[in-house]
Design a protein around this motif. Structure first.
Motif, short mmCIF file in Angstrom:
data_model
loop_
_atom_site.label_atom_id
_atom_site.label_comp_id
_atom_site.label_asym_id
_atom_site.label_seq_id
_atom_site.Cartn_x
_atom_site.Cartn_y
_atom_site.Cartn_z
N HIS A 183 0.83 -1.21 0.00
CA HIS A 183 0.00 0.00 0.00
C HIS A 183 0.86 1.26 0.00
O HIS A 183 0.55 2.24 -0.67
CB HIS A 183 -0.91 0.01 1.24
CG HIS A 183 -2.11 -0.90 1.12
ND1 HIS A 183 -3.08 -0.98 2.08
CD2 HIS A 183 -2.47 -1.76 0.14
CE1 HIS A 183 -4.01 -1.86 1.70
NE2 HIS A 183 -3.64 -2.36 0.53
N MET A 184 1.96 1.24 0.76
CA MET A 184 2.77 2.45 0.90
C MET A 184 3.68 2.68 -0.31
O MET A 184 4.17 3.79 -0.52
CB MET A 184 3.60 2.38 2.19
CG MET A 184 2.71 2.43 3.44
SD MET A 184 3.61 2.36 5.00
CE MET A 184 4.24 4.04 5.15
N SER A 185 3.88 1.63 -1.13
CA SER A 185 4.74 1.80 -2.29
C SER A 185 3.94 2.06 -3.57
O SER A 185 4.51 2.14 -4.66
CB SER A 185 5.64 0.58 -2.47
OG SER A 185 4.85 -0.54 -2.81
N GLY A 186 2.62 2.17 -3.43
CA GLY A 186 1.81 2.52 -4.60
C GLY A 186 1.21 1.35 -5.34
O GLY A 186 0.75 1.49 -6.47
N GLY A 187 1.17 0.19 -4.69
CA GLY A 187 0.60 -0.99 -5.33
C GLY A 187 -0.87 -0.88 -5.65
O GLY A 187 -1.40 -1.61 -6.49
#
Ligand SMILES: [Zn+2]
Ligand SMILES: [Zn+2]
Length: 172
Positions: free
Chosen positions: A60-64
């Motif tokens: 979620h935090m890496s833009g998935g």
């Protein structure tokens, strides 16, 4: 309830402050949507639940999910060993219900998927009720318990969990 704090699951810090929610209409239940190991619910495999929650936060935090989230998108995460992980926690706007739908309901993820482990066991259902009660007590969640698919075009949280929700989301 068996609450796993963010420190205990080694959560990364959110990259900015949460938007505060005073209260919600209730809770929406989610599943991972992907493959969850079929043997995840085995008594010795809880360590893999912790890995999975860390993976989801990282994704979620890496833009998935298309944009980089400030944290895991869910308020709480429940596993088939009757443990409840603190995600964003109570009184925080989630990022899982769909645009425009996040301020209405807290988001709770159940660690079942669309393949592998697809049926929630009794410990998972009890953990979900634990999470719902926690969000009512600590987050002013209202009485509604719904699925992600209510009001949004998705298969989430899968048919077995959705059936349980429609039947009243009661302890087994
Ligand atoms: Zn969902
Ligand atoms: Zn577990």
């Amino acid at each position: 309830m068996n609450l796993i704090t963010r420190a205990e699951w080694h959560a990364k810090k959110p990259t900015s402050a949460y938007v505060r929610l005073a209260s919600t209409e209730g809770v929406k239940i989610h599943y991972t949507g992907g493959k969850v190991p079929a043997d995840l619910a085995d008594p010795g495999n809880h360590d893999r639940c912790v890995d999975l929650v860390q993976d989801i936060q990282r994704m979620h935090m890496s833009g998935g999910r298309g944009e980089k989230y400030i944290d895991v998108g869910y308020n709480m995460v429940c596993c088939p060993h009757r443990r409840t992980f603190v995600g964003r926690g109570p009184h925080a706007l989630p990022a899982a219900n769909g645009a425009g739908l996040n301020s209405g309901h807290y988001a709770v993820l159940a660690l079942v998927g669309s393949s592998g482990l697809t049926e929630p066991n009794d410990d998972l259902l009890n953990a979900l009720v634990d999470a719902i009660e926690y969000l009512r007590e600590h987050g002013d969640a209202g009485r509604e318990v719904k699925g992600h698919r209510d009001g949004y075009d998705t298969s989430c949280p899968g048919d077995p969990l959705y059936r349980w929700i429609r039947d009243g989301a009661e302890r087994p």
